[in-house]
Design an enzyme around this catalytic site. Structure first.
Site, short mmCIF file in Angstrom:
data_model
loop_
_atom_site.label_atom_id
_atom_site.label_comp_id
_atom_site.label_asym_id
_atom_site.label_seq_id
_atom_site.Cartn_x
_atom_site.Cartn_y
_atom_site.Cartn_z
N GLN A 1 5.43 -10.30 5.47
CA GLN A 1 6.62 -9.63 4.98
C GLN A 1 7.86 -10.30 5.57
O GLN A 1 7.74 -11.37 6.16
CB GLN A 1 6.55 -8.15 5.35
N GLU B 1 -2.49 -3.53 -5.61
CA GLU B 1 -3.86 -3.67 -5.09
C GLU B 1 -4.79 -2.51 -5.49
O GLU B 1 -5.58 -2.02 -4.68
CB GLU B 1 -3.83 -3.82 -3.56
N ASN C 1 0.82 -1.21 0.00
CA ASN C 1 0.00 0.00 0.00
C ASN C 1 0.85 1.25 0.00
O ASN C 1 0.46 2.29 -0.55
CB ASN C 1 -0.93 0.00 1.22
N TYR D 1 -4.40 -13.69 2.35
CA TYR D 1 -4.02 -13.88 3.76
C TYR D 1 -5.10 -14.72 4.43
O TYR D 1 -6.29 -14.60 4.11
CB TYR D 1 -3.89 -12.54 4.47
N GLU E 1 1.93 -11.60 -2.56
CA GLU E 1 1.66 -11.43 -1.13
C GLU E 1 0.86 -12.63 -0.65
O GLU E 1 -0.21 -12.91 -1.17
CB GLU E 1 0.86 -10.15 -0.83
#
Length: 511
Positions: A355, A173, A72, A244, A292
């Site tokens: 991360q 995103e 982001n 996620y 991600e």
């Protein structure tokens, strides 16, 4: 006791293990950069301010590629802020994470760090608040040898040779309403196409990743991929996926089976990309960048309260954000995600666990203090080190576990590789059962098992429950020898304890 039978055949392979499948992610978020990989004044810091204790753990973890600088963060970031004399760089407000960005760490610092960490750089560009001009200028600054204003500026700033960044993300995103510069799929597709063209005019050798859906639950999922790829198909090489997962309301069975959702997500994006290929009569295939993925406990009110506290405290440098403490259960789930990615390695050519340090990360640190391995460190480290050569197509017959969120799942989850050069087969196995050990029979066709090179198990230590985790003072969840692995006439036999992850490596000869 449960059981599973796994069949591996030398002649049935998925494809080569992609070098970039075991990637990670460094974002200017929380303490990932500042007091994570970069902390001048730390007892272990080198002359550049990089924490060498963290560098040692990164090399042990073994990521091959690292995505930077977001996330982001990148959708409001001016790359020029992170180059040039450090004392002249501007301090900026980062709206993505409500923090104060000092820009003491930028592109040159990350390139220097990446060389020490022995990782390839995956550079993201800002297509939120910026566009074509900034994108092409960054490629010129980073990759052109010299003789132009921007390439000579890089040389003036201390980098005589080009950075030679091959891999670039066209934003982040942008399907998400939370994203700075959120766009419709048509708006993004048009912008990404023109940015890609301009970037390749500067350097035609680069590889480009288009933004896909932020998760498979997005209301635009499927439509986003189809529309975006209809615009950019000829200009890009990959489309991204983000996902996620977390345990909800104590439903451990569903959480342990959540790799089924990852499988479905991957296969759905492949189908959509191939539909665009067929309709447009394109010759190449678009591959996937799962850039991600991880376990992330987005805990509703608790997370909202943390975000509220960050905003109430004003604009601060690198506040603590989403520093999840990972358990034994999380480690098994991460192992199954890695299995899913490896099983789809014919099309998933890039993957980045998000991360690297502190922020939902396998490595944790304390400012002016220690660094340590979280429980999820181990499946990644072993698979990054041992998954070499060809991906074997595993046929699995296993007892099943019922779930409320997904369909029934195999109790034993597996992926496997064959390193022909070194005559080794590696198996990566997870037992999803909370209560029962599993006997596993591995049939090897076209191979003859010779010698057990490695057999290791990750399980809760004696007296600990499934929520046990590692701390700075005590790394309790570690790999230990797995006893009882035997070579048979037809393959291998072993027993997996309940809720465990294991790696078995065996030398083989062709049968």
């Amino acid at each position: 006791m449960t059981s599973a039978r796994i069949t591996l055949d030398r002649d049935f392979t998925v494809g080569d293990v992609p070098h970039r499948l075991f990637g990670s992610f460094v974002e200017h978020m929380g303490r990932c950069v500042y007091t994570g990989i970069f902390e001048p004044g730390h007892p272990t810091a080198n002359e550049s301010g990089f924490r060498t204790d963290v560098l040692d753990l990164v090399r042990e973890l073994g990521p091959t590629v690292v995505r930077y600088p977001g996330g982001n963060f990148v959708s409001g970031y001016n790359w020029e802020d992170g180059v040039g004399p450090v004392d002249q760089r501007p301090r900026r407000l980062d709206g993505a994470w409500h923090t104060l960005e000092t820009n003491q760490f930028g592109l040159h610092e990350f390139m220097d760090w990446s060389r020490l960490a022995n990782v390839e750089v995956m550079q993201a560009i800002n297509l939120g608040t910026r566009g074509v001009d900034a994108a092409r200028e960054l490629v010129e600054y980073a990759n052109h040898p010299g003789g132009t204003y921007l390439s000579d500026l890089r040389r003036k700033n201390g980098a005589e040779e080009p950075f030679d960044i091959r891999l670039w993300c066209l934003g982040n995103e942008l399907d998400g309403p939370w994203q700075i510069g959120h766009k419709t799929p048509t708006e993004y597709g048009r912008l990404a196409k023109e940015a890609a063209k301009a970037m390749r005019y500067v350097d035609p050798t680069i590889e480009l990743v288009a933004v896909g859906s932020s998760n498979s639950g997005m209301p635009t999922f499927g439509e986003w991929e189809h529309t975006v790829l209809s615009h950019v198909y000829d200009e890009v090489d990959y489309i991204s996926l983000h996902a996620y997962y977390q345990e909800h309301d104590g439903d451990a069975a569903s959480f342990l089976a959540s790799a089924l959702d990852m499988d479905h997500f991957i296969e759905s994006v492949i189908a959509t990309a191939d539909a665009v290929r067929a309709r447009g009569r394109h010759k190449k295939h678009i591959n996937l960048s799962f850039d991600e993925w991880n376990v992330w406990y987005q805990r509703g009110k608790e997370t909202e309260d943390q975000e509220h506290r960050v905003k109430e405290s004003g604009w601060r440098e690198h506040p603590r954000l989403i520093e999840d403490e990972y358990t034994m259960t999380d480690a098994v789930v991460v192992g199954t995600f890695l299995n899913s990615l490896l099983r789809h390695g014919d099309r998933v050519h890039i993957a980045n666990q998000a991360q690297l340090v502190n922020v939902i990360a396998p490595i944790r640190t304390e400012e002016n203090g220690p660094a340590w391995r979280q429980a999820i460190f181990w499946p990644f480290a072993r698979m990054a080190a041992l998954a070499k050569g060809r991906i074997l197509r595993a046929s699995v017959t296993s007892d099943r576990v019922e779930t409320t969120q997904y369909s029934d799942a195999d109790i034993v989850d597996v992926s496997a590789t064959w390193d022909e050069e070194n005559s080794r087969v590696a198996l990566f196995l997870a037992n999803r059962s909370l209560d029962d050990a599993a006997t596993v029979e591995v049939a090897l066709h076209g191979f003859r098992g010779d010698r057990i090179v490695r057999a290791e198990i990750l399980e809760a230590p004696d007296g600990a429950d499934r929520h046990v985790s590692n701390t700075a003072a005590d790394e309790r969840v570690v790999l230990r020898p797995l006893p009882g692995v035997s070579i048979t006439d037809g393959g291998l036999t072993l027993t997996l304890p309940a809720l465990s992850w294991a790696v078995v490596e065996v030398t083989v000869a062709k049968a």
